[in-house]
Design a protein around this motif. Sequence first.
Motif, PDB file in Angstrom:
ATOM      1  N   LEU A  49     -42.619  20.844  -2.409  1.00 46.46           N
ATOM      2  CA  LEU A  49     -41.374  21.657  -2.332  1.00 46.46           C
ATOM      3  C   LEU A  49     -41.201  22.379  -3.652  1.00 46.46           C
ATOM      4  O   LEU A  49     -40.735  23.718  -3.729  1.00 46.46           O
ATOM      5  N   ILE A  50     -40.821  21.572  -4.815  1.00 50.08           N
ATOM      6  CA  ILE A  50     -40.810  22.287  -6.138  1.00 50.08           C
ATOM      7  C   ILE A  50     -41.640  23.450  -6.365  1.00 50.08           C
ATOM      8  O   ILE A  50     -41.082  24.409  -6.946  1.00 50.08           O
ATOM      9  N   LEU A  51     -42.957  22.965  -6.456  1.00 45.92           N
ATOM     10  CA  LEU A  51     -43.884  24.069  -6.715  1.00 45.92           C
ATOM     11  C   LEU A  51     -43.840  25.350  -6.012  1.00 45.92           C
ATOM     12  O   LEU A  51     -44.053  26.445  -6.556  1.00 45.92           O
ATOM     13  N   THR A  52     -43.729  25.319  -4.761  1.00 47.61           N
ATOM     14  CA  THR A  52     -43.463  26.563  -3.836  1.00 47.61           C
ATOM     15  C   THR A  52     -42.332  27.328  -4.214  1.00 47.61           C
ATOM     16  O   THR A  52     -42.464  28.570  -4.406  1.00 47.61           O
ATOM     17  N   LYS A  53     -41.053  26.655  -4.269  1.00 47.24           N
ATOM     18  CA  LYS A  53     -39.874  27.290  -4.884  1.00 47.24           C
ATOM     19  C   LYS A  53     -39.953  27.823  -6.180  1.00 47.24           C
ATOM     20  O   LYS A  53     -39.809  29.066  -6.365  1.00 47.24           O
ATOM     21  N   LEU A  54     -40.745  27.113  -7.135  1.00 48.86           N
ATOM     22  CA  LEU A  54     -40.713  27.881  -8.386  1.00 48.86           C
ATOM     23  C   LEU A  54     -42.090  28.927  -8.488  1.00 48.86           C
ATOM     24  O   LEU A  54     -41.479  30.121  -9.245  1.00 48.86           O
TER      25      LEU A  54
ATOM     26  N   SER B 132     -47.609  22.577 -16.993  1.00 49.99           N
ATOM     27  CA  SER B 132     -47.430  23.070 -15.869  1.00 49.99           C
ATOM     28  C   SER B 132     -48.796  23.123 -14.954  1.00 49.99           C
ATOM     29  O   SER B 132     -49.791  23.177 -15.331  1.00 49.99           O
ATOM     30  N   ASN B 133     -48.955  22.976 -13.711  1.00 52.21           N
ATOM     31  CA  ASN B 133     -49.846  23.140 -12.820  1.00 52.21           C
ATOM     32  C   ASN B 133     -50.676  24.414 -12.672  1.00 52.21           C
ATOM     33  O   ASN B 133     -50.072  25.361 -13.154  1.00 52.21           O
TER      34      ASN B 133
ATOM     35  N   ILE C 186     -42.912  32.412 -20.831  1.00 50.42           N
ATOM     36  CA  ILE C 186     -41.948  32.858 -19.707  1.00 50.42           C
ATOM     37  C   ILE C 186     -40.415  32.203 -19.775  1.00 50.42           C
ATOM     38  O   ILE C 186     -40.429  30.744 -20.033  1.00 50.42           O
ATOM     39  N   ASP C 187     -39.430  32.623 -19.265  1.00 50.90           N
ATOM     40  CA  ASP C 187     -38.423  32.180 -19.107  1.00 50.90           C
ATOM     41  C   ASP C 187     -38.249  31.461 -17.741  1.00 50.90           C
ATOM     42  O   ASP C 187     -37.417  31.833 -17.074  1.00 50.90           O
ATOM     43  N   SER C 188     -38.824  30.312 -17.839  1.00 51.14           N
ATOM     44  CA  SER C 188     -39.028  29.622 -16.601  1.00 51.14           C
ATOM     45  C   SER C 188     -38.221  28.351 -16.531  1.00 51.14           C
ATOM     46  O   SER C 188     -38.198  27.774 -15.512  1.00 51.14           O
ATOM     47  N   GLU C 189     -37.475  27.881 -17.557  1.00 49.93           N
ATOM     48  CA  GLU C 189     -36.936  26.651 -17.548  1.00 49.93           C
ATOM     49  C   GLU C 189     -35.776  26.719 -16.517  1.00 49.93           C
ATOM     50  O   GLU C 189     -35.503  25.883 -15.704  1.00 49.93           O
ATOM     51  N   PRO C 190     -34.996  27.994 -16.419  1.00 51.38           N
ATOM     52  CA  PRO C 190     -33.986  28.064 -15.488  1.00 51.38           C
ATOM     53  C   PRO C 190     -34.365  28.011 -13.871  1.00 51.38           C
ATOM     54  O   PRO C 190     -33.860  27.454 -12.965  1.00 51.38           O
ATOM     55  N   LEU C 191     -35.787  28.468 -14.033  1.00 50.66           N
ATOM     56  CA  LEU C 191     -36.625  28.689 -12.556  1.00 50.66           C
ATOM     57  C   LEU C 191     -37.123  27.054 -12.082  1.00 50.66           C
ATOM     58  O   LEU C 191     -36.714  26.847 -10.872  1.00 50.66           O
ATOM     59  N   TRP C 192     -37.449  26.275 -13.119  1.00 54.36           N
ATOM     60  CA  TRP C 192     -37.840  24.993 -12.883  1.00 54.36           C
ATOM     61  C   TRP C 192     -36.377  24.276 -12.361  1.00 54.36           C
ATOM     62  O   TRP C 192     -36.541  23.373 -11.635  1.00 54.36           O
ATOM     63  N   GLN C 193     -35.429  24.276 -13.001  1.00 53.89           N
ATOM     64  CA  GLN C 193     -34.449  23.528 -12.695  1.00 53.89           C
ATOM     65  C   GLN C 193     -33.831  23.919 -11.421  1.00 53.89           C
ATOM     66  O   GLN C 193     -33.392  23.069 -10.547  1.00 53.89           O
ATOM     67  N   GLN C 194     -33.559  25.392 -10.973  1.00 54.13           N
ATOM     68  CA  GLN C 194     -33.128  25.810  -9.648  1.00 54.13           C
ATOM     69  C   GLN C 194     -34.187  25.148  -8.543  1.00 54.13           C
ATOM     70  O   GLN C 194     -33.603  24.740  -7.448  1.00 54.13           O
TER      71      GLN C 194
END
Length: 221
Positions: free
Chosen positions: A73-78, A112-113, A15-23
Motif C-alpha cells: 500500500l505504502i509503495l503504491t501510494k508513494l 528505498s526499494n 528528491i524531495d520525497s520525505e513528505p511523500l513518504w510521510q503522506q
Amino acid sequence: MNKKAVIFDMDGVIIDSEPLWQQAQIESLAGVGVSITRQDCEQLTMGKRVDEITRIWCEMYALSISAKELENLILTKLCNRISSTGEAMTGVYDALSFFSQQGLKLALATSSNHVVIKAVFDRLQLWDKFSVICSAEDEEHGKPSPDVYLTAARMLKVDVSECLVIEDSFVGMTAAKGANMMTCIISPYCQQSKFSKADKCYVNLDCLLQSDLLQPGWTFR
C-alpha cells in the motif's frame, strides 16, 4: 584529502520525497483505522527501509493487515506521488555535474526499494548520472547498518576512505559513519545536535558547492 567517489542517499537528498513518504504512510494507516502524524513518521521511520517501517507500525498498533500488505500500500501510494509530483532537491543537478566534471565516480545508496528508485529516476531523468545504484532492499540489514554503503564502495572499486557520502537523516548518517566514510549532512535542520557526528553540515547542496570544502586545496583524484 583525496576522494575518488561521492555516494548519494536518495530520499531527501536527490528528491524531495520525505513528505511523500510521510503522506503515503499516513494515508495507508488511515485506511486501516490508525491515525499518525508527520512528526511520528519523522521520529520513527525516516531513513528506514519500507519493511522496517511496516514492522514498526504493525507492532505499535497490532494491525490486522499484514506487514507485506501495508508495504505494498505504502509503495503504491508513494510511487504514484513521485511519478506525478516529485521534484528534485535544490542543487541536485549542479552537484552531479560538478562532481562528474571533477572525475569522481557517483553512486546511489538508498534505503528505498528498486521500484521507488525507478520512479525517482524516471521522474528526474537520472539514469545516466550514476555508475552504481545500490538499494538496501538487497542487503540483509538496512540503514543504520552500513551494509548498503559498503556494497556501494565495493561496486565502485574504491576504499571507504576515498568516499564522500551525502545524507540527510540521522539513520543515514549513522550508516555512513559506520562504514567509516566522510559524511556531509544536507538538511535545513543540519545544525541539530543529532548531526554532531557528521563531518560537515549544509542547508542544501548549493551551500555545499559554495563551501570551503570544495575550494582549491580539496583534491579529487
